[in-house]
Design a protein around this motif. Structure first.
Motif, PDB file in Angstrom:
ATOM      1  N   MET A 121      -6.290 -11.323 -63.901  1.00  0.00           N
ATOM      2  CA  MET A 121      -6.643 -12.544 -63.183  1.00  0.00           C
ATOM      3  C   MET A 121      -7.405 -12.187 -61.918  1.00  0.00           C
ATOM      4  SD  MET A 121      -4.139 -15.373 -61.403  1.00  0.00           S
ATOM      5  CE  MET A 121      -4.822 -16.845 -60.599  1.00  0.00           C
ATOM      6  N   ILE A 122      -8.337 -13.026 -61.528  1.00  0.00           N
ATOM      7  CA  ILE A 122      -8.998 -12.871 -60.235  1.00  0.00           C
ATOM      8  C   ILE A 122      -8.199 -13.723 -59.245  1.00  0.00           C
ATOM      9  CG2 ILE A 122     -10.667 -14.732 -60.671  1.00  0.00           C
ATOM     10  CD1 ILE A 122     -11.589 -11.506 -58.902  1.00  0.00           C
ATOM     11  N   ALA A 123      -7.638 -13.073 -58.225  1.00  0.00           N
ATOM     12  CA  ALA A 123      -6.705 -13.751 -57.326  1.00  0.00           C
ATOM     13  C   ALA A 123      -7.085 -13.481 -55.883  1.00  0.00           C
ATOM     14  CB  ALA A 123      -5.277 -13.282 -57.592  1.00  0.00           C
ATOM     15  N   TRP A 124      -6.400 -14.154 -54.962  1.00  0.00           N
ATOM     16  CA  TRP A 124      -6.662 -13.975 -53.541  1.00  0.00           C
ATOM     17  C   TRP A 124      -5.377 -13.533 -52.846  1.00  0.00           C
ATOM     18  CZ3 TRP A 124      -6.770 -18.364 -56.385  1.00  0.00           C
ATOM     19  CH2 TRP A 124      -5.843 -19.366 -56.084  1.00  0.00           C
ATOM     20  N   GLN A 125      -5.504 -13.178 -51.559  1.00  0.00           N
ATOM     21  CA  GLN A 125      -4.437 -12.481 -50.846  1.00  0.00           C
ATOM     22  C   GLN A 125      -3.115 -13.240 -50.849  1.00  0.00           C
ATOM     23  OE1 GLN A 125      -7.415 -13.618 -49.465  1.00  0.00           O
ATOM     24  NE2 GLN A 125      -7.915 -12.359 -47.670  1.00  0.00           N
ATOM     25  N   THR A 126      -3.130 -14.524 -50.458  1.00  0.00           N
ATOM     26  CA  THR A 126      -1.881 -15.249 -50.324  1.00  0.00           C
ATOM     27  C   THR A 126      -1.282 -15.627 -51.671  1.00  0.00           C
ATOM     28  OG1 THR A 126      -3.085 -17.347 -50.085  1.00  0.00           O
ATOM     29  CG2 THR A 126      -2.485 -16.174 -48.065  1.00  0.00           C
ATOM     30  N   LEU A 127      -2.064 -15.590 -52.730  1.00  0.00           N
ATOM     31  CA  LEU A 127      -1.548 -15.880 -54.063  1.00  0.00           C
ATOM     32  C   LEU A 127      -0.846 -14.666 -54.659  1.00  0.00           C
ATOM     33  CD1 LEU A 127      -1.302 -17.640 -56.631  1.00  0.00           C
ATOM     34  CD2 LEU A 127      -3.546 -16.781 -57.316  1.00  0.00           C
ATOM     35  N   ALA A 128      -1.511 -13.500 -54.627  1.00  0.00           N
ATOM     36  CA  ALA A 128      -1.012 -12.334 -55.347  1.00  0.00           C
ATOM     37  C   ALA A 128      -0.397 -11.261 -54.459  1.00  0.00           C
ATOM     38  CB  ALA A 128      -2.148 -11.720 -56.164  1.00  0.00           C
ATOM     39  N   GLY A 129      -0.542 -11.392 -53.143  1.00  0.00           N
ATOM     40  CA  GLY A 129      -0.109 -10.327 -52.246  1.00  0.00           C
ATOM     41  C   GLY A 129       1.346  -9.932 -52.413  1.00  0.00           C
TER      42      GLY A 129
END
Length: 308
Positions: free
Chosen positions: A232-240
């Protein structure tokens, strides 16, 4: 005031501020036709044309502009009075955030806020609907976008960066960025960006991912990635948090900015309370610490394999 109906003035103010009958109708909970009738009645009562109708929406006339400015201020004051009258406990802070931000970032950290500020009780309003910060009991919102929203005060929190994430088992077969193309992708169909944002940063512009599953919720897409169903392409607050706990891996160490960011959003007409200021300071501290921890995790495929 006895000669002009209050409902008509509300319709005029909402239509002027929002720029369309449909938007005003949604805010007021009536039909566009009802808003149009209220505006027409008010114009007749005032003896002035307040709006010109155009293909792009309503255009405020010169006669209507000063009236609308004062109406907006007046209704904001009335809304604030109602909010204050309804608020029974000043120690309660209502924060509006998207459900995915609440579930994937905020809930893991709330104990830290309670320990720092035991005098403040949080009420989390998890919704993607934009709150009317002048008229509701929402004290603060956190939203993702380009900023500069009209009628509110926005303050940059974190510029959004995206990167691929997958399960440790899938990451074990990745050595160079092009290897990502061999993996099936899980897609958040409501994402504000596409895979091309990251592929371009990785030198793979124009390449295509093979889509396995598509979800209408980013949190579900992330769960699919954790379950090993794809990348998945994710961002910091989603996948951190998942990356720091080891349930997901962010290979290659390549991040790409989307042009969007997380912002604190508050009413431009209401003074920020001590509780709002305290919550903003705590969130900023948590974000900065989380980004330091995330940056300290080495990307598995960026580490040369050990010698046999």
């Amino acid at each position: 005031m006895n000669t002009v109906h209050l409902n008509g003035l509300r319709a005029v103010e909402a239509a002027g501020r929002l720029g369309s009958l449909a938007a005003a109708a949604e805010e007021l909970g009536v039909t566009p036709g009802a808003v149009s009738q209220q505006i027409a009645k008010t114009e007749a009562q005032l003896g002035r044309v307040l709006f010109e109708r155009s293909p792009r929406g309503l255009v405020v006339t010169d006669a209507g502009r000063p009236l609308l400015a004062r109406l907006s201020t007046a209704f904001a004051e009335l809304a604030e009075a109602v909010v204050q009258a309804r608020r029974r406990d000043e120690s309660v802070l209502t924060v509006s955030v998207a459900p995915v931000f609440a579930a994937r970032w905020l809930v893991y950290r709330l104990n830290g806020f309670a320990e720092r500020h035991p005098e403040i009780r949080l009420r989390i309003d998890a919704t993607t609907k934009l709150a009317n910060l002048d008229a509701s009991d929402v004290d603060l919102a956190i939203r993702v976008g380009s900023g500069g929203w009209p009628g509110v005060r926005s303050e940059l929190l974190l510029e959004q960066e995206v990167f691929p994430v997958c399960s440790p088992a899938l990451a074990a077969g990745l050595r160079v960025p092009a290897d990502i193309l061999k993996l099936p992708a899980v897609i958040d169909e409501h994402a504000m960006f596409s895979w091309e944002v990251w592929l371009k940063a990785a030198g793979l512009s124009g390449a295509r991912m093979t889509v396995r599953h598509t979800f209408n919720d980013a949190s579900l897409a992330l769960d699919a990635a954790i379950a090993g169903q794809g990348v998945m392409i994710a961002w910091q607050t989603l996948a951190g948090y998942a990356v720091m706990k080891g349930s997901l891996v962010a290979p290659f160490g390549i991040c790409a900015r989307t042009g969007f960011a997380h912002y604190f959003v508050t009413s431009a007409l209401r003074r920020e309370s001590k509780a709002v200021i305290a919550f903003k300071r705590w969130v900023r501290d948590e974000v900065e610490e989380g980004m330091r921890q995330l940056a300290a995790i080495p990307a598995p495929s960026s580490v040369p394999p050990s010698s046999p």
